[in-house]
Design an enzyme around this catalytic site. Structure first.
Site, PDB file in Angstrom:
ATOM      1  N   CYS A  29      12.051  15.507 -85.728  1.00 31.26           N
ATOM      2  CA  CYS A  29      13.294  15.336 -85.396  1.00 31.26           C
ATOM      3  C   CYS A  29      14.021  16.734 -85.568  1.00 31.26           C
ATOM      4  CB  CYS A  29      14.011  14.226 -85.876  1.00 31.26           C
ATOM      5  SG  CYS A  29      14.156  14.551 -87.891  1.00 31.26           S
ATOM      6  N   CYS A  60      14.295  17.391 -89.079  1.00 32.03           N
ATOM      7  CA  CYS A  60      13.180  18.285 -89.970  1.00 32.03           C
ATOM      8  C   CYS A  60      13.623  19.658 -89.545  1.00 32.03           C
ATOM      9  CB  CYS A  60      11.779  17.751 -89.146  1.00 32.03           C
ATOM     10  SG  CYS A  60      11.749  15.945 -89.340  1.00 32.03           S
ATOM     11  N   ASP A  85     -35.811  13.637 -77.828  1.00 32.07           N
ATOM     12  CA  ASP A  85     -35.649  14.781 -76.657  1.00 32.07           C
ATOM     13  C   ASP A  85     -36.625  15.668 -76.837  1.00 32.07           C
ATOM     14  OD1 ASP A  85     -34.199  16.032 -74.859  1.00 32.07           O
ATOM     15  OD2 ASP A  85     -33.678  17.665 -76.233  1.00 32.07           O
ATOM     16  N   ASP A 110     -27.363  16.959 -76.528  1.00 31.65           N
ATOM     17  CA  ASP A 110     -27.421  15.446 -76.460  1.00 31.65           C
ATOM     18  C   ASP A 110     -26.448  14.665 -77.289  1.00 31.65           C
ATOM     19  OD1 ASP A 110     -29.939  16.352 -75.517  1.00 31.65           O
ATOM     20  OD2 ASP A 110     -30.772  16.643 -77.475  1.00 31.65           O
TER      21      ASP A 110
END
Lengths: 833, 119
Positions: free
Chosen positions: A13, A16, A509, A711
């Site tokens: 905000c 801040c 794989d 993968d």
């Protein structure tokens, strides 16, 4: 005039934003400040020091780690008490600098003494000052400083503290047993444990009571303090049980001693020996537990010990040994034979062999030369190397592995959840049972009711062991995850341990998992009148300038055989066909068969070339002028140990499937070599995850093993994803389990370790549940109506301290588990160790 | 006399149930600027209840004074966060809870207990 950009966080905000502006404008030299809430960034114009801005931002509470000054990580471990702080100083070159720095440090509030050592560029500061202020003081004097966080010294201090705690527990054991054992002996040998009012026995027992009080107040103090603090927090823990148990026994005995008239004559029994013995026995149990626990974290300690302390850095034309914390990315570092690599880097000069087994579990040393990467913690076995630091501090592979292992050791597989839920309500429940048991004894029990009530309640409180229950899972996970790390297997989550134990299907794989992932020369065939070396030399000459993977395979093979390429001219590369050039006046072509046929070259060695194709190698034909003189077979070879590892997986009863984008024929060839009988060929990379899902829909528990990059979706879809890497380059955050070594044996090892760990957890949980659910009713007096047995509180104390030691020791057994051995012996992974 | 003892026993049981399960836990410490200091000693986290907002980074600095091994590790259940706490040192744990709810944080054996309430 400079512009600083600093990231911020948590600023939501305008309030801040104004806080940030106020904080930053206080920094000397800060000019215009813009706070961008949307991008969470603040821009500062002016001559302010970046570190000072970052510091101010951090102080305001909106800073991010990235913006924090470099010394911030060190301040995480600020010593609680005073003690010396050692700083590494940069930029100091002469004796006058030393004076300036010492004066600057001495001016910081809280500093008692500051002395700088120019030789090793360090300053030692004693006093109570915050490291942050010291660093700022040195910086404002024009030099650089950072805290030397000596991990070794810190570890040593930590160990000393643990040792001190251990010795203290042993002392407490001595006091407790020293008072309790003679009393117990007296009772066992027939001495009277009852109080006769108005006689010498009342005075004697009063003295004993006061000595016991001293035991409760000194060695027993931690239990009472802990119990009281927990009580105030509406909390109850092990301390509560011990404090209540020993306190009840003492109070009852004291009432008997001081006012025997209040208690029926038959019940004037004292239990001081129980209080003292329990304190002694439980202290002993804790001491044994401290000992055993030290071993469970051995794996992390081993990794921590891999960190190098200093690095020999080439700076300003010279070499200097500096603390490893001060090495920055870009530094050139020299490492000599027998030394450890200090930070991650890339070799620039020299060649050597590195022992990477501590990280990857791979026992064979790895050859390193210019361009190769080296990892912190690995050991230089061969020659001298100079490498450029690429990742330092917390970014090194070693640091990330340590972090990962530590984190994973704190996670729990789902099997431990029940124990968690039980232990959260355990202690108050035990207190309820103790009161209920006392009431039952009072109403239904034999005479005298008071002493029986007291014994039953005390024994219930003491025998109940929440520790065994709470420790059952985490201890085993800690040892199991550490064990896996020893084999180069990084398990990210406790959950993966449990899932990996019940897998039934492994999808591998092909490229990079079963195979090396890069083509290599497998065969050289020479036509009549030529030699293999001649063929290879010519081929290498043609490919000398090419970056193509096939060319690299040929070059590497030629280099291995010590063949030097010859010079060529008129080099031409024809995409998808091959390459041609002039060598010694002759036209030499290297390429596929169809292209050479088109060029009108006379073919030879065709049958042998066809055999190569069958073995999944690509045949390259080499022709000089119009005649084929040789054939080179290039293939992505399967890893040396892939077939053996796959055999292990199949022996464990797992269904092994290979998945690849290759056409069926060449996929089948690889599968045959690797010993895989199910092949999913011609699968597009993006469809791999779908194939895994399809298997899961058929009821399979699927492990997917792949490289973690291409993968990733399939790894995520699988029940357990294994990312397989080569060496330390692997992306360790990409899957549930990471195999550092690149060997498929890691999959089988990981499953074996998971099964063993899970088995160990089950034993522990079973033991802890059985112990508590048998022990508590027996302590309450369940056996009394049938056998007349009522447990003594002293036995309860011994049982309770043994139970948690047993759990920790059982978890420790896992340390001796050997995945390979288990495979050879049984198919179920077992719990043997 | 008999009734008195029975009644006080039952009352004690009711008190245990009320104190440990029904009565409210300790006062919550709201995270200020996203940072809270927590002392780990004598079997309790002090403070034991931390409040924070979802999506905001939270920094917890655990200062472990208790040397007993139980305090060695803090585990945040449901957040996949755990940290070793070396004795005598302050260890910083940073986390960003994304979902509102109550998360327990405990030592490995659930003896140290704390709550992180995320709004």
């Amino acid at each position: 005039m400079r512009t600083h950009h600093l990231p911020i966080q948590g600023a939501t905000c305008q309030g801040c934003a104004s806080k940030i502006r106020t904080a930053l404008s206080a920094v000397p030299g800060a000019g215009e400040i813009q706070v961008d809430l949307a991008d969470q960034e603040v821009t500062v114009h002016g001559d302010a020091d970046h570190a000072a801005l970052a510091h101010a931002l951090a102080e305001s509470g909106y800073g991010t780690e990235a913006a924090a000054p470099p010394e911030a990580p060190a301040s995480d471990k600020e010593p609680v008490g005073g003690g010396d702080i050692q700083l590494a100083i940069t930029g100091a070159t002469c004796a006058s600098c030393v004076r300036t720095i010492e004066t600057a440090l001495g001016g910081v509030a809280g500093v008692r003494d500051a002395s700088m050592n120019l030789a090793d560029h360090s300053a030692r500061v004693s006093g109570q000052a915050a490291p942050r202020d010291l660093i700022r003081a040195v910086q404002s004097a024009g030099y650089g400083a950072s805290v030397i966080d000596d991990p070794r010294r810190a570890d040593q201090e930590r160990e000393e503290r643990e040792q001190a705690h251990y010795r203290q527990l042993l002392r407490h054991t001595g006091y407790g047993l020293g008072v309790g054992a003679p009393l117990m002996l007296w009772g066992l040998l027939g001495g009277s444990m009852t109080v006769q009012s108005g006689t010498w026995s009342q005075a004697a027992w009063l003295a004993v009571g006061l000595i016991t009080l001293a035991v409760l107040a000194a060695p027993g103090r931690p239990f009472f303090v802990g119990a009281w603090k927990a009580l105030r927090h509406h909390n109850a823990n092990m301390d509560t049980l011990i404090a209540l148990g020993t306190g009840t026994a003492w109070l009852y005995s004291m009432v008997v001693v001081l006012a025997p008239a209040l208690v029926p004559e038959a019940a004037r029994h004292v239990y001081f020996e129980a209080s003292a013995m329990i304190i002694g026995l439980i202290s002993l149990g804790l001491a044994l537990e401290v000992r055993a626990r030290g071993k469970t974290s051995a794996a992390v300690k081993r990794l921590l010990d891999l960190r190098a302390k200093t690095a020999r850095v080439l700076r300003d034309g010279g070499e200097q040994d500096i603390p490893v914390e001060q090495v920055v990315a870009g530094d050139r570092v020299r490492v000599r034979p027998g030394e450890k690599i200090a930070v991650d880097g890339e070799v620039e000069e020299g060649s050597s062999r590195l022992d990477e087994s501590m990280l990857t579990g791979e026992p064979m040393p790895v050859a390193k030369g210019p361009g190769d990467s080296v990892a912190a913690g690995t050991l230089n076995e061969g020659g001298t190397l100079v490498y450029r630091a690429t990742r330092v501090g917390a970014d090194t592979a070693l640091a990330r592995i340590i972090e990962l292992v530590k984190k994973a050791q704190g996670t729990k597989p789902p099997i431990g959840r029940l124990a968690d839920q039980v232990s959260a309500v355990f202690v108050p429940t035990i207190m309820l049972i103790a009161v209920a048991a006392a009431l039952l004894w009072f109403n239904l029990g034999p005479q005298p009711p008071f002493s029986h009530m007291m014994v039953a309640a005390t024994t219930v409180l003491i025998i109940a062991c929440p520790c065994a229950l709470g420790l059952a899972t985490p201890m085993s996970v800690m040892v199991g995850v550490g064990k896996a790390a020893e084999y180069g297997i990084l398990i990210r989550q406790g959950e993966a341990l449990q899932t990996a134990a019940d897998l039934d299907t492994v999808v591998l794989d092909k490229t990079g998992t079963i195979t090396e992932g890069r083509p290599a020369l497998t065969r050289v065939l020479a036509a009549d009148g030529e030699t293999e070396d001649q063929v290879l030399t010519l081929a290498a000459s043609l490919e000398a300038g090419s970056e193509h993977p096939l060319a690299q395979a040929i070059m590497a093979a030629a280099e291995e055989r010590g063949l030097a390429p010859r010079s060529v001219s008129d080099f031409q590369a024809l995409n998808g066909k091959g390459v041609s050039a002039l060598v010694d006046g002759a036209t030499v072509r290297l390429g596929n068969r169809r292209w050479l046929e088109q060029e009108g070259v006379a073919l030879a060695l065709e049958d042998q070339a066809a055999d190569l194709s069958k073995d999944a190698a690509t045949p390259l034909f080499l022709a000089r002028d119009d005649r084929v003189i040789g054939v080179l077979g290039v293939a992505d070879r399967i890893k040396e140990d892939a077939a053996e590892a796959i055999r292990r997986l199949r022996e464990r009863g797992l269904r092994v499937i290979m998945i690849t984008g290759d056409i069926q024929a060449s996929a089948d060839a690889i599968a045959r070599q690797a010993g895989v009988d199910e092949v999913l060929a011609e699968v597009l990379p993006e469809d791999k995850a779908r194939e895994v899902k399809r298997l899961q829909q058929d009821g399979a528990k699927v492990a997917m093993v792949g490289d973690g990059i291409n993968d990733a979706p399939a790894l995520a879809q699988a029940d357990v994803g294994f990312a397989i890497g080569t060496g330390t380059d692997v992306a360790i955050e990409s899957a549930a389990i990471t195999l550092m070594s690149g060997s498929l044996h890691g999959v089988a090892d990981a499953m074996a370790i998971s099964r063993a760990t899970l088995g160990n957890i089950k034993q522990n949980l079973f033991g802890a549940f059985v112990y508590n659910s048998l022990g508590v009713p027996v302590a309450a007096g369940l056996l009394y109506p049938f056998t007349g047995w009522l447990l003594s509180p002293v036995i309860a104390g011994a049982a309770m301290s043994l139970s948690s030691v047993t759990v920790v020791s059982n978890a420790n057994r896992l340390r001796f588990f050997k995945p390979n051995k288990a495979d050879r012996r049984t198919a179920d992974g077992g719990n043997e160790s | 006399m008999i009734w008195l003892i029975n009644l006080s026993g039952l009352a004690l049981m009711a008190l245990i149930v009320w104190w440990f399960w029904l009565a409210g836990a300790g006062k919550a410490r709201r995270a200020t600027h996203g940072a809270v200091d927590i002392i780990v000693d004598d079997g309790v986290y002090e403070p034991a209840v931390i409040e924070s907002n979802a999506g905001e980074p939270l920094t917890l600095r655990f200062e472990r004074r208790d040397a007993s091994p139980c305090a060695e590790q803090v585990v945040f259940h449901g957040l996949d966060v755990s940290e070793y706490l070396p004795v005598g040192e302050t260890t910083t744990v940073t986390l960003t809870p994304e979902q509102p709810g109550t998360y327990r944080f405990t030592c490995q054996m659930n003896m140290y207990q704390g709550k992180l309430i995320v709004h």
